[in-house]
Design a protein around this motif. Structure first.
Motif, PDB file in Angstrom:
ATOM      1  N   VAL A 292       0.797  -1.383  -0.027  1.00 18.94           N
ATOM      2  CA  VAL A 292       0.031  -0.222  -0.075  1.00 18.94           C
ATOM      3  C   VAL A 292       1.149   0.965   0.228  1.00 18.94           C
ATOM      4  CG1 VAL A 292      -1.913   1.251   1.128  1.00 18.94           C
ATOM      5  CG2 VAL A 292      -1.234  -1.682   1.043  1.00 18.94           C
ATOM      6  N   GLU A 293       0.885   1.852  -0.904  1.00 24.25           N
ATOM      7  CA  GLU A 293       1.221   3.221  -1.850  1.00 24.25           C
ATOM      8  C   GLU A 293       0.926   4.410  -1.237  1.00 24.25           C
ATOM      9  OE1 GLU A 293       3.758   4.683  -5.336  1.00 24.25           O
ATOM     10  OE2 GLU A 293       4.607   2.957  -4.639  1.00 24.25           O
ATOM     11  N   ARG A 294       1.609   5.874  -0.497  1.00 25.24           N
ATOM     12  CA  ARG A 294       0.540   6.448  -0.511  1.00 25.24           C
ATOM     13  C   ARG A 294       1.885   7.737  -0.334  1.00 25.24           C
ATOM     14  NH1 ARG A 294      -4.130   8.913   0.550  1.00 25.24           N
ATOM     15  NH2 ARG A 294      -4.484  10.962   1.649  1.00 25.24           N
ATOM     16  N   ARG A 295       1.496   8.954  -1.056  1.00 27.54           N
ATOM     17  CA  ARG A 295       2.229   9.832  -1.018  1.00 27.54           C
ATOM     18  C   ARG A 295       1.961  10.905  -0.388  1.00 27.54           C
ATOM     19  NH1 ARG A 295       0.203  11.421  -5.617  1.00 27.54           N
ATOM     20  NH2 ARG A 295      -0.651  13.462  -5.495  1.00 27.54           N
ATOM     21  N   LEU A 296       3.057  11.133   0.796  1.00 27.08           N
ATOM     22  CA  LEU A 296       2.757  11.878   1.400  1.00 27.08           C
ATOM     23  C   LEU A 296       2.828  13.035   1.555  1.00 27.08           C
ATOM     24  CD1 LEU A 296       4.423   9.321   4.388  1.00 27.08           C
ATOM     25  CD2 LEU A 296       2.463   8.901   4.109  1.00 27.08           C
ATOM     26  N   THR A 297       3.928  13.749   0.903  1.00 27.64           N
ATOM     27  CA  THR A 297       3.931  15.611   0.683  1.00 27.64           C
ATOM     28  C   THR A 297       4.436  15.176  -0.440  1.00 27.64           C
ATOM     29  OG1 THR A 297       6.492  15.172   0.446  1.00 27.64           O
ATOM     30  CG2 THR A 297       4.727  15.337   3.272  1.00 27.64           C
ATOM     31  N   ASP A 298       4.914  16.277  -1.046  1.00 27.82           N
ATOM     32  CA  ASP A 298       5.352  16.340  -3.019  1.00 27.82           C
ATOM     33  C   ASP A 298       6.524  15.482  -3.029  1.00 27.82           C
ATOM     34  OD1 ASP A 298       3.107  17.724  -3.586  1.00 27.82           O
ATOM     35  OD2 ASP A 298       4.092  19.879  -3.312  1.00 27.82           O
ATOM     36  N   THR A 299       6.927  15.767  -2.406  1.00 24.16           N
ATOM     37  CA  THR A 299       8.633  14.685  -1.716  1.00 24.16           C
ATOM     38  C   THR A 299       8.772  13.394  -1.372  1.00 24.16           C
ATOM     39  OG1 THR A 299       9.794  16.389  -0.401  1.00 24.16           O
ATOM     40  CG2 THR A 299       9.496  16.809  -2.147  1.00 24.16           C
TER      41      THR A 299
ATOM     42  N   THR B  60       6.934   9.909  -0.036  1.00 28.11           N
ATOM     43  CA  THR B  60       5.760   8.230  -0.931  1.00 28.11           C
ATOM     44  C   THR B  60       6.639   7.462  -0.079  1.00 28.11           C
ATOM     45  OG1 THR B  60       5.495   9.533  -2.697  1.00 28.11           O
ATOM     46  CG2 THR B  60       5.054   6.716  -1.633  1.00 28.11           C
ATOM     47  N   GLY B  61       5.847   6.566   1.121  1.00 30.05           N
ATOM     48  CA  GLY B  61       5.514   5.699   2.311  1.00 30.05           C
ATOM     49  C   GLY B  61       4.834   4.392   1.862  1.00 30.05           C
ATOM     50  N   THR B  62       5.175   3.665   1.729  1.00 26.76           N
ATOM     51  CA  THR B  62       4.500   2.153   1.636  1.00 26.76           C
ATOM     52  C   THR B  62       5.034   1.083   2.472  1.00 26.76           C
ATOM     53  OG1 THR B  62       5.780   2.210  -0.151  1.00 26.76           O
ATOM     54  CG2 THR B  62       4.759   0.844  -0.125  1.00 26.76           C
ATOM     55  N   LEU B  63       4.373   0.694   2.519  1.00 24.46           N
ATOM     56  CA  LEU B  63       3.420  -0.091   3.781  1.00 24.46           C
ATOM     57  C   LEU B  63       3.696  -1.623   2.705  1.00 24.46           C
ATOM     58  CD1 LEU B  63       3.471  -1.648   7.043  1.00 24.46           C
ATOM     59  CD2 LEU B  63       1.280  -1.613   6.646  1.00 24.46           C
ATOM     60  N   ILE B  64       4.408  -3.001   3.680  1.00 27.77           N
ATOM     61  CA  ILE B  64       4.635  -3.736   2.334  1.00 27.77           C
ATOM     62  C   ILE B  64       4.557  -5.244   4.087  1.00 27.77           C
ATOM     63  CG2 ILE B  64       6.834  -5.368   1.470  1.00 27.77           C
ATOM     64  CD1 ILE B  64       8.286  -3.270   1.494  1.00 27.77           C
TER      65      ILE B  64
ATOM     66  N   VAL C 194      10.685   4.372   2.496  1.00 24.04           N
ATOM     67  CA  VAL C 194      10.030   6.003   2.974  1.00 24.04           C
ATOM     68  C   VAL C 194      10.693   5.721   1.106  1.00 24.04           C
ATOM     69  CG1 VAL C 194      10.361   7.109   3.178  1.00 24.04           C
ATOM     70  CG2 VAL C 194       9.693   5.968   4.329  1.00 24.04           C
ATOM     71  N   ASP C 195      10.377   6.385   0.419  1.00 20.24           N
ATOM     72  CA  ASP C 195      11.137   6.872  -0.880  1.00 20.24           C
ATOM     73  C   ASP C 195      11.100   8.533  -0.871  1.00 20.24           C
ATOM     74  OD1 ASP C 195      11.226   4.972  -2.710  1.00 20.24           O
ATOM     75  OD2 ASP C 195       9.213   4.237  -2.337  1.00 20.24           O
ATOM     76  N   TYR C 196      11.627   9.657  -0.923  1.00 23.29           N
ATOM     77  CA  TYR C 196      12.406  10.640  -0.974  1.00 23.29           C
ATOM     78  C   TYR C 196      12.770  10.872  -1.873  1.00 23.29           C
ATOM     79  CZ  TYR C 196      14.462  15.110   0.598  1.00 23.29           C
ATOM     80  OH  TYR C 196      14.848  16.954   0.761  1.00 23.29           O
ATOM     81  N   HIS C 197      12.182  12.088  -2.908  1.00 22.72           N
ATOM     82  CA  HIS C 197      12.139  12.424  -3.703  1.00 22.72           C
ATOM     83  C   HIS C 197      13.149  13.622  -3.710  1.00 22.72           C
ATOM     84  CE1 HIS C 197      12.686  13.144  -8.130  1.00 22.72           C
ATOM     85  NE2 HIS C 197      12.040  14.228  -8.234  1.00 22.72           N
ATOM     86  N   ALA C 198      14.581  13.916  -3.345  1.00 19.94           N
ATOM     87  CA  ALA C 198      15.366  14.860  -2.956  1.00 19.94           C
ATOM     88  C   ALA C 198      15.396  16.253  -4.291  1.00 19.94           C
ATOM     89  CB  ALA C 198      16.207  14.417  -2.341  1.00 19.94           C
TER      90      ALA C 198
ATOM     91  N   VAL D 293      15.500   8.668  -2.427  1.00 24.03           N
ATOM     92  CA  VAL D 293      17.203   8.422  -1.594  1.00 24.03           C
ATOM     93  C   VAL D 293      15.602   7.268  -1.248  1.00 24.03           C
ATOM     94  CG1 VAL D 293      18.017   8.248   0.927  1.00 24.03           C
ATOM     95  CG2 VAL D 293      18.598   9.901  -1.328  1.00 24.03           C
ATOM     96  N   THR D 294      15.637   5.850  -1.228  1.00 16.67           N
ATOM     97  CA  THR D 294      14.837   5.118  -0.680  1.00 16.67           C
ATOM     98  C   THR D 294      15.642   4.150   1.062  1.00 16.67           C
ATOM     99  OG1 THR D 294      14.154   4.846  -2.397  1.00 16.67           O
ATOM    100  CG2 THR D 294      13.493   2.771  -0.793  1.00 16.67           C
ATOM    101  N   MET D 295      15.055   4.233   1.711  1.00 22.54           N
ATOM    102  CA  MET D 295      15.254   3.007   3.264  1.00 22.54           C
ATOM    103  C   MET D 295      14.269   2.378   3.563  1.00 22.54           C
ATOM    104  SD  MET D 295      17.905   4.602   4.132  1.00 22.54           S
ATOM    105  CE  MET D 295      17.763   3.986   6.042  1.00 22.54           C
ATOM    106  N   THR D 296      14.107   1.310   4.108  1.00 23.67           N
ATOM    107  CA  THR D 296      13.020  -0.277   3.893  1.00 23.67           C
ATOM    108  C   THR D 296      13.480  -0.892   5.154  1.00 23.67           C
ATOM    109  OG1 THR D 296      13.214  -0.304   1.593  1.00 23.67           O
ATOM    110  CG2 THR D 296      12.764  -1.882   3.201  1.00 23.67           C
ATOM    111  N   TYR D 297      12.395  -1.368   5.807  1.00 23.43           N
ATOM    112  CA  TYR D 297      13.117  -2.681   6.591  1.00 23.43           C
ATOM    113  C   TYR D 297      12.196  -3.537   6.709  1.00 23.43           C
ATOM    114  CZ  TYR D 297      13.240  -4.631  11.442  1.00 23.43           C
ATOM    115  OH  TYR D 297      12.453  -5.305  12.465  1.00 23.43           O
TER     116      TYR D 297
END
Length: 341
Positions: free
Chosen positions: A173-180, A182-186, A212-216, A222-226
């Protein structure tokens, strides 16, 4: 010993694909804006250890990071050919769009054909609203050869081929949190079924974690995953075999994607995975054992056109374990191309 006839499997997969595509083609009142396309891909990869290639390749977040790994009785070098074809059907919806796709991918080993295997996937990605989308995926990898191993079911500890078939279901489930951001629950649920000689290793597992994807910048993401995963094997009940492969694992991944130029892209990824076995059976080699894996991936992409891409990648994996026989290092160099038509 359990075997899967490849010709029959291929025919079944062709039939499933035909049914899916025929159903879509006959969909009533299909919007005129609906689109079809296909993506064909071919990679040629050189590996320093054919035993580890499959699990090292699937360590990526989007693949199957907990796929079992066999014991390397040697470190055979090999060249692997990886053809793939994906067919996609995209339909506009009031919320956004719906993309249904099927994909088949093979791995053909030049010098060690016993490792040859296939990977089949069907998925649907659809919009829930303008800021939220959901992905549902089923993946099947049949009769994957892990290597020779000592079986424990007969008490003779004879050497047999160890093979596993994996089924896993995945949702995102992916949701755009701000313009930059995006958060995803896997989430994942999976079943691994081994051949008869290793049936006590049959495992059910569940995975959960965020990305979390950050369109810097326009040229930098930049992408971080756990991920956390728990696997429970039949061996935790069948204590007479002293072979319980139940586990829990933690996985972290950090990645960056650079758009160096209109035609060039570079992706860098680091993955760390720690898999801790939970067996408490006396005499089981898995007691108090863990596997720790580090992997780095660099992939350079050149966009020849809107439809064609050429790729060059290098992947290095190193795994340490309390069991020295399972330590390994594997380097993979790949070159390939992708074409959309």
């Amino acid at each position: 010993m359990m075997r899967y006839p490849h010709s029959l499997l291929a025919n079944v997969c062709r039939a499933v694909l035909w049914v899916v595509l025929t159903g879509l083609m006959w969909e009533p009142d299909r919007p005129v804006q609906a689109e079809w396309w296909a993506i064909a891909e071919q990679k040629a990869s050189y590996t320093t250890d054919a035993f580890q290639f499959s699990s090292a390749r699937r360590l990526r977040l989007t693949e199957d990071p907990s796929q079992p790994t066999g014991i390397s009785v040697a470190e055979p070098k090999d060249v692997i050919w990886e053809p793939a074809l994906e067919v996609v059907h995209s339909t506009p919806t009031p919320q956004g769009k719906n993309e249904l796709s099927v994909k088949a991918q093979g791995a053909i080993y030049t010098n060690n054909p016993i490792f040859n295997h296939a990977d089949y996937r069907i998925q649907d990605r659809f919009s829930l609203d303008r800021a939220t989308s959901m992905l549902v995926r089923y993946r099947y990898v049949p009769n994957l050869f892990l290597g020779p191993n000592f079986e424990r079911r007969t008490g003779t500890r004879s050497i047999q081929e160890e093979r596993v078939s994996s089924h896993n279901w995945r949702t995102e489930v992916e949701r755009r949190l701000t313009d930059t951001v995006t958060g995803t629950l896997i989430t994942r649920y999976g079943i691994r079924r081994y051949n008869d000689s290793f049936a006590e290793r049959n495992t059910n597992f569940f995975t959960l974690g965020p990305r979390v994807d950050y369109h810097a910048m326009d040229w930098l993401t930049v992408t971080m995953t756990y991920l956390y995963e728990r696997g429970l094997a039949d061996g935790h009940k069948e204590t007479q075999f002293a072979d319980d492969v139940s586990y829990y694992l933690h996985m972290v991944s950090a990645g960056t994607e650079f758009r160096l130029h209109k035609q060039w892209g570079l992706g860098l990824t680091y993955i760390h995975l720690r898999k801790t076995f939970t067996s408490g059976i006396a005499g089981d080699a898995h007691v108090d054992r863990f596997d720790a894996t580090h992997q780095g991936i660099a992939e350079l992409q050149y966009y020849v056109s809107a439809a064609a891409t050429v790729m060059l990648s290098f992947q290095y994996s190193k795994r340490t374990s309390t069991n020295a026989l399972r330590d390994f290092q594997d380097s993979i160099l790949s070159i390939g191309g992708q074409y959309r038509f």
